[in-house]
Design a protein around this motif. Structure first.
Motif, PDB file in Angstrom:
ATOM      1  N   LEU A  25     -66.864  49.188   0.189  1.00 25.17           N
ATOM      2  CA  LEU A  25     -65.601  50.278   0.884  1.00 25.17           C
ATOM      3  C   LEU A  25     -64.593  50.331   2.372  1.00 25.17           C
ATOM      4  N   LEU A  26     -64.748  49.002   2.640  1.00 22.05           N
ATOM      5  CA  LEU A  26     -63.232  48.178   3.439  1.00 22.05           C
ATOM      6  C   LEU A  26     -62.362  48.380   2.653  1.00 22.05           C
ATOM      7  N   ALA A  86     -63.606  57.092   1.387  1.00 24.08           N
ATOM      8  CA  ALA A  86     -63.945  55.522   2.186  1.00 24.08           C
ATOM      9  C   ALA A  86     -64.357  55.348   3.689  1.00 24.08           C
ATOM     10  N   ALA A  87     -63.400  55.972   4.581  1.00 23.72           N
ATOM     11  CA  ALA A  87     -64.209  56.364   5.579  1.00 23.72           C
ATOM     12  C   ALA A  87     -65.454  56.904   5.592  1.00 23.72           C
ATOM     13  N   VAL A  88     -65.851  57.702   4.684  1.00 20.33           N
ATOM     14  CA  VAL A  88     -66.698  58.769   5.091  1.00 20.33           C
ATOM     15  C   VAL A  88     -67.327  58.007   4.556  1.00 20.33           C
ATOM     16  N   VAL A 121     -72.930  64.394   8.772  1.00 19.62           N
ATOM     17  CA  VAL A 121     -72.475  63.226   7.717  1.00 19.62           C
ATOM     18  C   VAL A 121     -72.919  63.708   6.944  1.00 19.62           C
ATOM     19  N   LEU A 122     -73.143  64.370   5.913  1.00 21.80           N
ATOM     20  CA  LEU A 122     -72.791  64.914   4.721  1.00 21.80           C
ATOM     21  C   LEU A 122     -72.374  66.113   4.907  1.00 21.80           C
ATOM     22  N   THR A 129     -64.802  65.760   0.037  1.00 24.66           N
ATOM     23  CA  THR A 129     -65.049  66.282  -1.554  1.00 24.66           C
ATOM     24  C   THR A 129     -65.207  67.298  -2.370  1.00 24.66           C
ATOM     25  N   GLY A 130     -65.901  68.237  -1.584  1.00 27.67           N
ATOM     26  CA  GLY A 130     -65.945  69.511  -1.676  1.00 27.67           C
ATOM     27  C   GLY A 130     -66.669  69.486  -3.690  1.00 27.67           C
TER      28      GLY A 130
END
Length: 747
Positions: A25-26, A86-88, A121-122, A129-130
């Motif tokens: 992810l980083l 990616a941050a989320v 977070v969700l 993302t929708g």
């Protein structure tokens, strides 16, 4: 209720997968991830969810299912992960880590704070993302334990393949018989033969992934499944009726001719992870006939013969319009996952997990074996029996080989430790409003796992210090003509029997005058005292020393650098600092390769014995009486045309007795510098089991530990870098006192 021991294995594997997710992810956040990144992330989330389901960890299952669904959607649509997403997802990964940590601590993971954190977070993931239909609050354990990727929810976002059909005139029947079907008096082949009474079987593939090992095979159990192509005008009810007597003893799935692509994609994903070729996989699920496959393979061979190369089979299948692209994509994905799973299983078969304490105990016992073997060899030499002495030497060789193999079990690469700091640099840089890149080199450098564990905290402090104090803000860097983004570098390499770890940055560097003023203010140095740059930089390791103008939540309190040095020193290591104001700082940690057992070179001074790490010994030279008198005055000799500072162990440790007529100099190299150690005797090589010194003697200069000789006597292990630095300082002082000392020669 007692904790399930298998949970420890789940926690360990989950932590590894979460570390992999973080690294990928980083890379995604920086835009440097490869196309396989989404698959790596999906497999990690899918494995964590499935494993958690086996233990009934519904909180982990439900949260990870949402992340998995988002990744599955991105994977299916071949959509790259953007930096904001990616941050989320990193925050999602952190929340899963919290849930796993709660399980490891044997505490509830369903408290209000964690639940609210997960919901937040969700919500951010949904906004990003929708993909609202993927967000669920609960998932059953059965769904969590599914071995394949979850099917799309009925109310999920529209699928671009929903209106496409697979052009086949055959029904596709997928059947998995229960192991007890034979015991219940049913013959699976009879049902397949019955299908031929009202249709023609166009394809048949046996699925044998459930077959056990031979010693576990039950001849009365059925382990087979079948993928069947049936061409018939009969309705679906007639086909289902053929299996009426085994409906309770099988899993049946029937796809009509020209079925929707999405149904075949789901079927492909539910196939076992067998290592099939692409054509075999497509024929097996009924989307392609054997005749169609043969024709495309012939075309592929012709193109290869005419042009020297040919397109891949999947490309030719799409070009020939015998199959839809989404079905080929699903089959290729299934094939790659099957191979990845096979590689993972093969890797698991080649490796086992061993508790670290058991490994440490093994090394301790091998150390005792070395001491006992040395004692046996000593007694054999005293006895003067040739055969006994030969046996003792043979035993010593075997013990040495066992030692080497055992130490390799504790040797690990430093790369995973370096990888942890990608996240540290990212988070701290964001908190400070800075742009910082972390560059890593030497990640394959190997050292003792105990060292890796014990330097993690000092490295963390040094990296945080470089980010917080070293690298300037983007505005200040631009004003100084630097790029807005600063660079922190981590490097590791082997050097003269040591491991060197460098932490450097291209920031503002250390302010020499500010450090000196602060030290003078605190009374650490006199106002008129003249210090070199290296001596001034050493002052930052004093307890409570800090030049920060304000305290942050990361640093500025003067706590840390002294702990870094004390921790490194406790590992028989050293810390060096180089800095140029305005250009950056480099901190260099020099550590031994291992803390357990070393190859040593034994020397004697009077009745005392010392051990020098063999990797640091360059050569030995004689020191005759005439040279000895001159070198006593000068503190150095000239060897091979260069000056070699000397360290006299007899004088340094105040050893009684007079030296012999002929002494020797052991030339050693430590911390990149050379020196000569003057000794009375050269006693040869040995295996030294390192024993730590007691707290009373731990700060004794020049000593790094102790070992027990075969005679039962104790020998001190010399701290070569410390002795080399001492010799250098003595030589510099001698130069200051006498500008033109007379040099002497060694024989």
């Amino acid at each position: 209720m007692d904790k399930d021991p298998a949970l420890d294995t789940f926690v360990a594997e989950a932590n590894e997968l979460l570390r992999d997710m973080e690294a990928v992810l980083l890379e995604c956040e920086q835009g440097s991830a490869d196309p396989e990144a989404i698959n790596v992330l999906f497999r990690a989330a899918h494995t964590i969810k499935g494993s958690a389901g086996l233990f009934g960890l519904d909180v982990i299952v439900s949260f990870t299912h949402v992340v998995e669904s988002v990744l599955d959607k991105a994977r299916t649509e071949a959509t790259p992960i953007s930096s904001p997403l990616a941050a989320v997802l990193l925050d999602c990964r952190d929340h899963i880590q919290k849930l796993v940590d709660a399980i490891a601590a044997d505490s509830t993971s369903d408290d209000t704070e964690i639940r609210e954190s997960g919901a937040n977070v969700l919500e951010r993931l949904t906004r990003q993302t929708g993909f609202t239909a993927a967000v669920k609050t609960t998932v059953t354990s059965a769904a969590a334990a599914m071995p394949r990727a979850p099917a799309r929810d009925a109310d999920s976002a529209p699928d671009s393949t929903a209106g496409l059909c697979v052009l086949t005139d055959s029904w596709h029947i997928s059947v998995r018989f229960d192991p007890n079907v034979l015991k219940n008096g049913m013959d699976p082949l009879a049902f397949i033969r019955y299908l031929t009474t009202f249709g023609t079987i166009t394809g048949l593939q046996v699925i044998d992934d459930a077959l056990p090992e031979v010693d576990q095979f039950d001849p009365e159990s059925c382990y087979l499944g079948f993928e069947i192509g049936l061409k018939t005008d009969a309705p679906k009810t007639r086909i289902e009726a053929a299996f009426e007597f085994v409906r309770d003893d099988c899993t049946l799935r029937i796809l009509p001719p020209r079925s929707l692509v999405t149904e075949y994609v789901a079927l492909i994903r539910d196939l076992p992870e067998a290592d099939l070729r692409l054509g075999e996989l497509l024929v097996g699920c009924g989307t392609l006939t054997a005749q169609e496959l043969s024709g495309v393979l012939t075309l592929q061979a012709e193109r290869a013969a005419n042009h020297g190369s040919a397109p891949r089979l999947g490309e030719l299948l799409i070009e020939s319009r015998v199959i839809q692209p989404p079905v080929v994509a699903a089959a290729v994905q299934q094939q790659s996952e099957a191979r990845a799973s096979k590689d993972a299983k093969a890797a698991d078969g080649r490796s086992i997990r061993v508790d670290g304490d058991k490994l440490d105990r093994l090394i301790d016992l091998i150390g005792e074996l070395i001491i006992a073997g040395a004692a046996t060899g000593s007694e054999a030499r005293k006895a003067g029996l040739a055969r006994l002495n030969e046996s003792a030497l043979h035993l010593a060789r075997i013990v040495e080989e066992v030692r080497d193999q055992a130490l390799k079990l504790r040797i690990v690469q430093i790369g995973p430790t370096f990888a942890r700091f990608q996240r540290v640099v990212r988070d701290v840089a964001r908190e400070n409003g800075k742009e910082i890149n972390l560059e890593v080199s030497g990640a394959d450098t190997e050292l003792d796992k105990t060292l890796v564990e014990r330097i993690a905290d000092p490295l963390t402090h040094l990296v945080r210090n470089a980010v917080d104090h070293g690298i300037e803000t983007p505005e200040l860097r631009r004003s100084r003509g630097k790029p807005a983004a600063g660079v922190v570098r981590l490097n590791a390499y082997h050097d003269a029997g040591s491991v060197v770890i460098e932490i450097s940055d291209d920031g503002g560097g250390l302010n020499r005058e500010r450090i000196l003023a602060k030290a003078t203010q605190r009374g650490l140095v006199a106002k008129d005292q003249v210090l070199s740059d290296a001596q001034i930089y050493e002052l930052i390791f004093e307890p409570g020393f800090s030049t920060a103008e304000q305290v942050t939540n990361l640093s500025g309190r003067g706590v840390g650098m002294d702990v870094v040095k004390s921790n490194v020193t406790a590992l028989r290591g050293s810390v060096e600092i180089d800095s140029q104001e305005g250009r950056g700082t480099q901190v260099r940690l020099r550590l031994p390769l291992t803390l357990a057992i070393i190859d040593g070179f034994q020397v004697g001074v009077g009745r005392s014995s010392f051990v020098i790490p063999l990797d640091m010994v360059e050569e030995c030279v004689d020191l005759d009486a005439g040279t000895d008198r001159a070198s006593t005055l000068s503190g150095h000799i000239t060897l091979h045309g260069s000056v070699l500072p000397l360290v006299r162990l007899r004088e340094m440790f105040d050893i009684s007795g007079k030296p012999g007529r002929r002494q020797s100099v052991v030339v050693v190299r430590g911390a990149g510098k050379r020196a000569g150690i003057v000794v009375d005797e050269l006693l040869g090589e040995l295996q030294a089991v390192i024993k730590p010194l007691s707290r009373l003697f731990r700060q004794l200069p020049g000593i790094g530990g102790s070992t027990i000789l075969g005679t039962g006597h104790v020998a001190l292990i010399l701290d070569v870098p410390g002795l080399v630095e001492r010799a250098r300082l003595v030589y510099v002082r001698a130069l200051d006192a006498s500008p033109a000392p007379a040099s002497t020669q060694a024989s």
